[in-house]
Design a protein around this motif. Structure first.
Motif, mmCIF file in Angstrom:
data_model
loop_
_atom_site.group_PDB
_atom_site.id
_atom_site.type_symbol
_atom_site.label_atom_id
_atom_site.label_comp_id
_atom_site.label_asym_id
_atom_site.label_seq_id
_atom_site.Cartn_x
_atom_site.Cartn_y
_atom_site.Cartn_z
ATOM 1 N N SER A 72 0.854 -1.186 0.000
ATOM 2 C CA SER A 72 0.000 0.000 0.000
ATOM 3 C C SER A 72 0.889 1.234 0.000
ATOM 4 O O SER A 72 1.965 1.236 0.593
ATOM 5 N N ASP A 73 0.444 2.251 -0.709
ATOM 6 C CA ASP A 73 1.132 3.530 -0.730
ATOM 7 C C ASP A 73 0.676 4.304 0.500
ATOM 8 O O ASP A 73 -0.500 4.277 0.859
ATOM 9 N N LEU A 74 1.592 4.999 1.154
ATOM 10 C CA LEU A 74 1.260 5.712 2.384
ATOM 11 C C LEU A 74 1.082 7.204 2.137
ATOM 12 O O LEU A 74 1.506 8.029 2.941
ATOM 13 N N GLY A 75 0.458 7.553 1.017
ATOM 14 C CA GLY A 75 0.211 8.959 0.708
ATOM 15 C C GLY A 75 1.453 9.681 0.206
ATOM 16 O O GLY A 75 1.580 10.894 0.395
ATOM 17 N N SER A 76 2.339 8.967 -0.442
ATOM 18 C CA SER A 76 3.571 9.570 -0.940
ATOM 19 C C SER A 76 3.271 10.571 -2.055
ATOM 20 O O SER A 76 2.262 10.469 -2.740
ATOM 21 N N ARG A 77 4.168 11.512 -2.208
ATOM 22 C CA ARG A 77 3.975 12.549 -3.226
ATOM 23 C C ARG A 77 4.096 11.982 -4.636
ATOM 24 O O ARG A 77 3.318 12.315 -5.519
ATOM 25 N N ASN A 78 5.069 11.106 -4.878
ATOM 26 C CA ASN A 78 5.317 10.579 -6.218
ATOM 27 C C ASN A 78 4.643 9.247 -6.487
ATOM 28 O O ASN A 78 4.737 8.718 -7.585
ATOM 29 N N GLY A 79 3.998 8.674 -5.494
ATOM 30 C CA GLY A 79 3.263 7.432 -5.698
ATOM 31 C C GLY A 79 4.149 6.197 -5.718
ATOM 32 O O GLY A 79 5.368 6.269 -5.803
#
Length: 171
Positions: free
Chosen positions: A124-131
């Protein structure tokens, strides 16, 4: 003076026409991407299923899964071919407190999470800027990982490897 007014009017219409063509093109591209999102995911799944699977690691006290570094912008911190052992719950990113530290300027401090649930590993992505990308598609919700999947976090490309001979009591 009349000719100058006509030239200005023609230029105004030309600029407006170019702007409308540009906006139409952008809207068309967005529409095409949204319309093709489903089939693109299916193509990635088909590619994943046909990709040659890594060899089974010999028995012993090996981890249930690993990440293999395929490419990294900061080669000095993560050389290509490095094995990153995964536990039950793993955080990936630039912070030194993460299980997997990625010294990449495009990775967030706490970028992604790989965890084990129901006998499977999930990302899961943790809300990163670059995805976070999985097989070329952005991870927008938790996704189950399959053996051989390709993860891209910033400039780091990783391959997920699930060992088939792990102990069966670790669900």
């Amino acid at each position: 003076m009349r000719v100058l007014e006509i030239v200005v009017l023609v230029l105004r219409f030309s600029v407006a026409a170019v702007l409308y063509l540009f906006l139409g093109r952008v809207i068309g591209l967005i529409y095409r991407d949204l319309r093709n999102y489903g089939p693109a995911c299916e193509e990635a799944k088909t590619e994943r299923e046909t990709r040659p699977q890594p060899q089974v690691k010999p028995g012993g006290d090996t981890p249930a899964a690993e990440l293999i570094v395929l490419a990294a912008a900061a080669e000095e911190s993560l050389p290509t071919g490095s094995l990153l052992h995964l536990g039950e719950d793993n955080y990936l990113g630039r912070n030194e407190t993460n299980n997997v530290v990625l010294s990449d300027p495009y990775a967030s401090g706490r970028h992604a999470r790989i965890y084990r649930l129901g006998g499977r590993f999930w990302v899961s992505d943790l809300g990163s800027r670059n995805g976070t990308k999985l097989n070329g598609a952005l991870v927008q919700r938790p996704v189950a990982l399959a053996n051989g999947d390709i993860l891209k976090i910033g400039g780091v490309t990783l391959q997920f490897v699930r060992w088939e001979n792990e102990g069966s009591g670790q669900n």
